[in-house]
Design a protein around this motif. Structure first.
Motif, PDB file in Angstrom:
ATOM      1  N   TYR A  61      12.663   8.427 -59.190  1.00  0.00           N
ATOM      2  CA  TYR A  61      11.683   9.497 -59.417  1.00  0.00           C
ATOM      3  C   TYR A  61      10.997   9.320 -60.768  1.00  0.00           C
ATOM      4  O   TYR A  61       9.759   9.372 -60.865  1.00  0.00           O
ATOM      5  N   PHE A  80      -0.128  13.198 -56.671  1.00  0.00           N
ATOM      6  CA  PHE A  80       1.028  13.776 -55.981  1.00  0.00           C
ATOM      7  C   PHE A  80       0.842  13.737 -54.472  1.00  0.00           C
ATOM      8  O   PHE A  80       1.793  13.515 -53.724  1.00  0.00           O
ATOM      9  N   LEU A 122       7.968  11.383 -52.730  1.00  0.00           N
ATOM     10  CA  LEU A 122       8.594  12.439 -53.526  1.00  0.00           C
ATOM     11  C   LEU A 122       9.484  13.321 -52.656  1.00  0.00           C
ATOM     12  O   LEU A 122      10.584  13.713 -53.064  1.00  0.00           O
ATOM     13  N   ASP A 123       9.013  13.635 -51.443  1.00  0.00           N
ATOM     14  CA  ASP A 123       9.841  14.411 -50.512  1.00  0.00           C
ATOM     15  C   ASP A 123      11.101  13.653 -50.131  1.00  0.00           C
ATOM     16  O   ASP A 123      12.193  14.224 -50.072  1.00  0.00           O
ATOM     17  N   TYR A 167      13.682  13.570 -53.012  1.00  0.00           N
ATOM     18  CA  TYR A 167      14.355  14.859 -53.219  1.00  0.00           C
ATOM     19  C   TYR A 167      15.277  15.185 -52.043  1.00  0.00           C
ATOM     20  O   TYR A 167      16.389  15.713 -52.248  1.00  0.00           O
ATOM     21  N   HIS A 201       8.634  23.274 -49.250  1.00  0.00           N
ATOM     22  CA  HIS A 201       7.283  23.583 -49.736  1.00  0.00           C
ATOM     23  C   HIS A 201       6.916  25.035 -49.436  1.00  0.00           C
ATOM     24  O   HIS A 201       6.298  25.714 -50.254  1.00  0.00           O
ATOM     25  N   GLY A 238       3.331  21.955 -53.072  1.00  0.00           N
ATOM     26  CA  GLY A 238       3.871  20.721 -53.653  1.00  0.00           C
ATOM     27  C   GLY A 238       3.928  20.683 -55.165  1.00  0.00           C
ATOM     28  O   GLY A 238       4.342  19.676 -55.742  1.00  0.00           O
ATOM     29  N   GLN A 249       6.913  19.400 -57.527  1.00  0.00           N
ATOM     30  CA  GLN A 249       7.329  18.003 -57.625  1.00  0.00           C
ATOM     31  C   GLN A 249       6.921  17.348 -58.935  1.00  0.00           C
ATOM     32  O   GLN A 249       7.365  16.243 -59.237  1.00  0.00           O
ATOM     33  N   TYR A 295      14.385  17.400 -60.114  1.00  0.00           N
ATOM     34  CA  TYR A 295      14.961  16.154 -59.603  1.00  0.00           C
ATOM     35  C   TYR A 295      16.151  15.685 -60.439  1.00  0.00           C
ATOM     36  O   TYR A 295      17.193  15.313 -59.895  1.00  0.00           O
TER      37      TYR A 295
END
Length: 557
Positions: free
Chosen positions: A141, A185, A192-193, A196, A446, A472, A475, A481
């Motif tokens: 990340y 993003f 990113l999803d 996580y 989300h 979002g 993030q 994270y």
């Protein structure tokens, strides 16, 4: 010693394991508490050597995330860190079960033994593969965020360097910058999803391995909630929703009027004046020189601290394209040296580095003088009081940085600190929702964020930025994270820092003496006890948040 002269050598894990076993054997064979404490001092040296090498490698990696050598070192420590933790926990258990525990507890304190209990409770050797995976995911990340390359009229910027355009006085420039920011993003949303989702599942499995229903209890143990619990945090958030959210919304309305716009958009979120936010005067070198002058005048203790930092070049604050985003203070125990990492970008945030991160570093410098190492092992809500309060204690010197716009900066800083509280609590509640419901899909996470935005920041409008419209925005927050359940500490600490702001307006010297006492107490007592000792109200007590809002109302509105 200057940071760039500090030698680095990779930790040899097998050699450290052999030395560790000798320490364990000597500790177990010690005939009394005094003899065990002598071994414990050798353990201090052993752990300091390891920590210093790990931290040097981490800083040098963050300074240039494309450096192949330090990337390999970072990956190496991600791999062996769980084995190091296993050693530390084994040693802690030996202390905890010592027949001479009463003597040891008298030497290092009851807080240290409570933290030992939490450390033992939050780790088992069987977690090592999961911890290794977790470390790799957080590094992934951080590297993804640092890799951002934003084309700004031919110049390539990272997310930190884009910041000055996100707060530009020209609304069209902000709109363009925000579009590029959100596009990054959106382009990396699936990744990113995925990261996580893997982190949530990984941490949930760790918790289940230790007998928890979900990660929340383990998360609290990992951040060492040693004197307050989930119910107290929930009650704090409840007070924030009741008193701080309406107050913050009034501040946003005041800001909207000041900006001369009909409706606030997300592109206006960090802008406070129609002619732009106040920016620091001078080059980075001149800012650092002014900072040295400021801390030289603030107190004898701060002068000694900042001179030490400057002489040993313990800052890396200039924004560069290959640097990790964000900023932090860390500590190099072998050298008794704090280190400040940041990304100057020409905004008022540069001065916040010189105040906020120096608050952390000042306390670290003071606690480094204490021979009992456990006293430096502060919990994060305490640490954030040191930093956030320093932002207020340095206020009389802000004319050195902002000149004719000093008053604008002061009012912006106070408002910004106040409107942060709802956001920080929202981040915390989001994490509770996520970890109490680990089966949630990314889309459901989300959606949970969208709902919390309505409760904590109802003024906010993401229209035109589809990725943030669908929830979002969270993030971009590395704490979610990298450091689960850390973020509420900022809110708890900010309530305490506001108390110092109110007190210093009445009697600056008395407020400073209280603050200095808190810094020196470090972790020698529990957080809630230390607040009483220095004359601060606990944010967990009913009525505290309401009283702060009433005081701030007279200062801000």
């Amino acid at each position: 010693m200057k940071f760039n002269e500090m030698p680095y050598q990779r930790i040899n894990l097998e050699e450290k394991k052999l030395r560790f076993e000798e320490l364990m054997k000597d500790f177990a064979a010690a005939a009394n508490g005094e003899a065990q404490f002598e071994v414990h001092k050798r353990y201090y040296e052993f752990k300091d050597e390891i920590d210093t090498m790990v931290i040097i490698a981490s800083i040098r990696h963050d300074i240039d995330t494309t450096d192949d050598f330090y990337e390999k070192e970072r990956n190496y420590y991600d791999e062996i860190e769980p084995e190091l933790i296993d050693m530390y926990v084994r040693y802690a258990r030996l202390m905890y079960e010592s027949p001479y525990r009463n003597y040891l507890e008298e030497k290092i304190g009851t807080v240290a033994f409570k933290n030992i209990e939490l450390n033992i409770r939050s780790f088992d050797k069987k977690l090592i593969p999961l911890k290794q995976e977790e470390n790799a995911l957080t590094t992934e990340y951080d590297k993804l965020i640092a890799s951002a390359e934003i084309d700004w009229d031919g110049e390539i910027l990272n997310l930190s360097l884009l910041r000055k355009y996100l707060t530009h006085k020209d609304r069209e420039v902000r709109r363009k910058a925000y579009s590029k920011y959100s596009s990054f993003f959106e382009a990396n949303g699936d990744k990113l999803d995925s990261i996580y989702d893997k982190l949530v599942k990984n941490r949930t499995r760790q918790a289940e391995e230790l007998g928890h229903d979900n990660f929340v209890g383990l998360g609290y143990d990992r951040v060492r909630r040693n004197c307050y619990d989930k119910a107290m945090v929930e009650n704090f958030r409840k007070q924030v929703k009741e008193y701080f959210v309406p107050f913050a919304e009034k501040l946003h309305e005041k800001r909207r009027s000041r900006l001369g716009i009909e409706k606030l958009s997300c592109i206006d979120e960090s802008v406070f004046f129609e002619n732009g936010n106040p920016e620091p005067v001078g080059t980075p070198e001149e800012i650092m020189a002014s900072a040295q002058d400021m801390y030289g005048k603030l107190s004898d203790e701060t002068k000694e601290f900042f001179d030490f930092m400057s002489e040993n070049e313990l800052f890396d604050v200039l924004g560069r394209k290959k640097k990790r985003a964000g900023g932090y203070m860390t500590y190099l125990p072998v050298y008794n040296a704090p280190f400040i990492f940041a990304n100057f970008n020409g905004t008022s945030g540069d001065i916040n580095v010189i105040t906020h991160e120096c608050g952390h570093a000042f306390q670290g410098y003071l606690s480094g003088k204490d021979p009992i190492k456990e006293h430096a092992d502060i919990t994060m809500e305490t640490a954030e009081i040191h930093s956030m309060s320093m932002e207020f204690f340095t206020a009389p010197f802000m004319d050195q940085f902002f000149g004719s716009r000093t008053e604008d900066y002061s009012s912006m800083h106070l408002e910004d600190a106040a409107i942060f509280i709802p956001y920080g609590c929202m981040v915390d509640e989001f994490q509770h929702i996520v970890y109490e419901n680990p089966q949630m899909t990314p889309a459901q996470r989300h959606q949970a964020w969208i709902q919390l935005e309505k409760e904590y920041r109802p003024h906010l409008d993401y229209t035109g930025y589809p990725y943030f419209e669908k929830g979002g925005f969270w993030q971009k927050q590395p704490h979610i994270y990298d450091d689960p359940f850390y973020y509420i500490d900022y809110c708890i600490a900010q309530i305490c820092a506001f108390q110092y702001k109110i007190r210093m307006d009445e009697n600056y010297q008395e407020a400073w003496d209280s603050y200095l006492k808190l810094c020196k107490l470090s972790a020698s007592d529990f957080f809630t006890n230390m607040l009483k000792e220095v004359g601060l109200d606990s944010p967990f007590e009913d009525g505290c948040v309401k009283r702060i809002v009433e005081k701030l109302d007279t200062l801000c509105l």
